[in-house]
Design a protein around this motif. Structure first.
Motif, PDB file in Angstrom:
ATOM      1  N   TRP A 159       5.171  34.388  -2.213  1.00  0.00           N
ATOM      2  CA  TRP A 159       4.957  35.242  -3.387  1.00  0.00           C
ATOM      3  C   TRP A 159       4.672  36.676  -2.958  1.00  0.00           C
ATOM      4  N   THR A 160       3.971  36.802  -1.849  1.00  0.00           N
ATOM      5  CA  THR A 160       3.850  38.072  -1.135  1.00  0.00           C
ATOM      6  C   THR A 160       4.202  37.757   0.319  1.00  0.00           C
ATOM      7  N   PRO A 161       4.387  38.782   1.160  1.00  0.00           N
ATOM      8  CA  PRO A 161       4.697  38.475   2.561  1.00  0.00           C
ATOM      9  C   PRO A 161       3.654  37.602   3.244  1.00  0.00           C
ATOM     10  N   ALA A 162       2.413  37.638   2.730  1.00  0.00           N
ATOM     11  CA  ALA A 162       1.334  36.892   3.394  1.00  0.00           C
ATOM     12  C   ALA A 162       0.871  35.659   2.640  1.00  0.00           C
ATOM     13  N   ALA A 163       1.191  35.541   1.345  1.00  0.00           N
ATOM     14  CA  ALA A 163       0.536  34.527   0.512  1.00  0.00           C
ATOM     15  C   ALA A 163       1.520  33.620  -0.208  1.00  0.00           C
ATOM     16  N   GLU A 164       1.167  32.344  -0.237  1.00  0.00           N
ATOM     17  CA  GLU A 164       1.864  31.343  -1.050  1.00  0.00           C
ATOM     18  C   GLU A 164       1.364  31.447  -2.487  1.00  0.00           C
ATOM     19  N   PHE A 165       2.214  31.117  -3.460  1.00  0.00           N
ATOM     20  CA  PHE A 165       1.941  31.360  -4.877  1.00  0.00           C
ATOM     21  C   PHE A 165       0.628  30.741  -5.353  1.00  0.00           C
ATOM     22  N   ASN A 166       0.423  29.438  -5.141  1.00  0.00           N
ATOM     23  CA  ASN A 166      -0.755  28.773  -5.709  1.00  0.00           C
ATOM     24  C   ASN A 166      -2.057  29.413  -5.246  1.00  0.00           C
ATOM     25  N   ILE A 167      -2.127  29.777  -3.973  1.00  0.00           N
ATOM     26  CA  ILE A 167      -3.353  30.378  -3.447  1.00  0.00           C
ATOM     27  C   ILE A 167      -3.471  31.823  -3.922  1.00  0.00           C
ATOM     28  N   PHE A 168      -2.354  32.529  -4.003  1.00  0.00           N
ATOM     29  CA  PHE A 168      -2.363  33.919  -4.453  1.00  0.00           C
ATOM     30  C   PHE A 168      -2.863  34.038  -5.886  1.00  0.00           C
ATOM     31  N   VAL A 169      -2.503  33.076  -6.750  1.00  0.00           N
ATOM     32  CA  VAL A 169      -2.904  33.150  -8.154  1.00  0.00           C
ATOM     33  C   VAL A 169      -4.422  33.134  -8.294  1.00  0.00           C
ATOM     34  N   ASP A 170      -5.108  32.309  -7.502  1.00  0.00           N
ATOM     35  CA  ASP A 170      -6.574  32.237  -7.597  1.00  0.00           C
ATOM     36  C   ASP A 170      -7.196  32.046  -6.217  1.00  0.00           C
ATOM     37  N   PRO A 171      -7.228  33.120  -5.420  1.00  0.00           N
ATOM     38  CA  PRO A 171      -7.794  32.984  -4.068  1.00  0.00           C
ATOM     39  C   PRO A 171      -9.284  32.654  -4.065  1.00  0.00           C
ATOM     40  N   GLU A 172     -10.014  33.131  -5.070  1.00  0.00           N
ATOM     41  CA  GLU A 172     -11.446  32.824  -5.117  1.00  0.00           C
ATOM     42  C   GLU A 172     -11.680  31.324  -5.288  1.00  0.00           C
ATOM     43  N   ALA A 173     -10.852  30.685  -6.104  1.00  0.00           N
ATOM     44  CA  ALA A 173     -10.962  29.228  -6.267  1.00  0.00           C
ATOM     45  C   ALA A 173     -10.624  28.512  -4.968  1.00  0.00           C
ATOM     46  N   ALA A 174      -9.569  28.964  -4.304  1.00  0.00           N
ATOM     47  CA  ALA A 174      -9.194  28.349  -3.028  1.00  0.00           C
ATOM     48  C   ALA A 174     -10.310  28.504  -2.005  1.00  0.00           C
ATOM     49  N   ASP A 175     -10.971  29.640  -2.008  1.00  0.00           N
ATOM     50  CA  ASP A 175     -12.070  29.889  -1.083  1.00  0.00           C
ATOM     51  C   ASP A 175     -13.190  28.873  -1.294  1.00  0.00           C
ATOM     52  N   ILE A 176     -13.506  28.585  -2.559  1.00  0.00           N
ATOM     53  CA  ILE A 176     -14.535  27.594  -2.875  1.00  0.00           C
ATOM     54  C   ILE A 176     -14.122  26.213  -2.365  1.00  0.00           C
ATOM     55  N   VAL A 177     -12.867  25.852  -2.581  1.00  0.00           N
ATOM     56  CA  VAL A 177     -12.393  24.516  -2.197  1.00  0.00           C
ATOM     57  C   VAL A 177     -12.436  24.351  -0.680  1.00  0.00           C
ATOM     58  N   PHE A 178     -11.937  25.340   0.061  1.00  0.00           N
ATOM     59  CA  PHE A 178     -11.884  25.203   1.522  1.00  0.00           C
ATOM     60  C   PHE A 178     -13.263  25.301   2.170  1.00  0.00           C
ATOM     61  N   LYS A 179     -14.231  25.850   1.447  1.00  0.00           N
ATOM     62  CA  LYS A 179     -15.602  25.903   1.961  1.00  0.00           C
ATOM     63  C   LYS A 179     -16.453  24.724   1.493  1.00  0.00           C
ATOM     64  N   SER A 180     -15.857  23.787   0.763  1.00  0.00           N
ATOM     65  CA  SER A 180     -16.630  22.719   0.118  1.00  0.00           C
ATOM     66  C   SER A 180     -17.160  21.680   1.091  1.00  0.00           C
ATOM     67  N   GLY A 181     -16.564  21.559   2.263  1.00  0.00           N
ATOM     68  CA  GLY A 181     -16.962  20.520   3.198  1.00  0.00           C
ATOM     69  C   GLY A 181     -16.316  19.176   2.923  1.00  0.00           C
ATOM     70  N   LEU A 182     -15.509  19.078   1.864  1.00  0.00           N
ATOM     71  CA  LEU A 182     -14.810  17.832   1.553  1.00  0.00           C
ATOM     72  C   LEU A 182     -13.550  17.709   2.401  1.00  0.00           C
ATOM     73  N   PRO A 183     -13.089  16.483   2.665  1.00  0.00           N
ATOM     74  CA  PRO A 183     -11.839  16.314   3.407  1.00  0.00           C
ATOM     75  C   PRO A 183     -10.667  16.930   2.640  1.00  0.00           C
TER      76      PRO A 183
END
Length: 312
Positions: A159-183
């Motif tokens: 979607w941009t040279p650096a970002a895939e669409f789903n993560i680009f749409v809501d990076p703050e949400a992705a940040d929460i998910v990847f920091k959650s400690g869940l598998p």
């Protein structure tokens, strides 16, 4: 062994095919479907989920609409990829049943709470709903077996040279998910761009004598149009979202590596980038299984085999 899952999606051609694949398999038990804005506006993605489940005669599965926009940004959609309806191409039925009175986050929480065993969350759109669930119901984290998501890339974006669409749409949400400690299992562009469906694969699907396979072939006909642009360098059309379901059914099709993944939320040119420490260049412990390789023919064979299940 039967794996209970919740599908969180923004249909979307590849989301629709992921749902069709999931519901064809006896190994998976789809407990609920929730929708997010992303590929199209929230009203359209909800309607599309209801239309797909109507097509599959699965009104027994509860469907709920989630967040209408990202956590901290305005909504971005992808009509150039998925068309005005979000599922342009085939003639789909109108919904035969209504969405739940619960919102998507409440439905996920209720489903997790009532389940006797942990459930895998399978988000194939922006991660807004998953982030809201994790923040609102921390007591339910132990009811989540894993999060198998489509999003991100260790290499270039789409979607941009650096970002895939789903993560680009809501990076703050992705940040929460990847920091959650869940598998977490990350099905990013590195693997989904290998999951290409070729013209001959579409014809193989079209030859299956049931209406669901015909619908999938028509979805792929439309999806192929966008991906024929020479700039992508594709021979076919990459089926991003079904990679999540294929991983759950047949993980041996994939090559996987444990990596630390962080999300860039502030970069001028890199907003939404998934920064993947593939070569252990930091002291951060891995927080995700990242898929890098795929047996493409095995993936196509799995899809074709699964579509035969809809033949009466």
């Amino acid at each position: 062994m039967i794996h209970p899952i919740i599908c969180d999606c923004d249909p979307g051609h590849d989301d629709a095919i992921a749902l069709i694949l999931a519901l064809s398999r006896k190994e998976l038990d789809v407990k609920a479907v929730t929708t997010s804005a992303g590929n199209q506006t929230p009203d359209k993605t909800l309607n599309n989920a209801l239309r797909i489940l109507t097509l599959l005669n699965r009104s027994d599965i509860e469907v709920a609409a989630g967040a209408i926009k990202p956590l901290a940004r305005e909504l971005i959609i992808a009509p150039s990829v998925h068309g005005e309806s979000g599922l342009d191409g085939p003639e789909l039925p109108n919904p035969s049943f209504a969405a739940s009175s619960l919102n998507g986050i409440e439905l996920m929480a209720k489903t997790l709470r009532e389940s006797p065993e942990p459930i895998s969350l399978v988000p194939t759109g922006p991660l807004t709903n998953i982030a809201l669930l994790l923040n609102t119901y921390p007591e339910l984290h132990n009811k989540i077996k894993q999060i198998v998501l489509m999003g991100g890339a260790a290499g270039v974006g789409n979607w941009t040279p650096a970002a895939e669409f789903n993560i680009f749409v809501d990076p703050e949400a992705a940040d929460i998910v990847f920091k959650s400690g869940l598998p977490i299992v990350m099905c990013g562009l590195d693997v989904t761009h290998q999951a290409q469906i070729m013209d001959e694969d579409i014809e193989r699907i079209r030859a299956i004598q049931n209406p669901i396979a015909q619908c999938v072939a028509e979805l792929l006909d439309f999806f192929m149009i966008y991906h024929r642009d020479p700039k992508w360098g594709f021979e076919g059309a990459p089926l991003h979202d079904p990679c999540t379901i294929a991983w759950l059914i047949k993980p041996e099709l994939f090559e996987v590596q444990d990596c630390f993944v962080s999300i860039e939320t502030k970069g001028e040119y890199t907003q939404g980038m998934t920064v993947v420490d593939r070569y252990l260049l930091t002291d951060k412990q891995p927080n995700a299984k990242v898929l890098f390789g795929l047996d493409r023919q095995g993936f196509v064979d799995l899809l074709v085999e699964s579509l035969h299940a809809y033949t009466k």
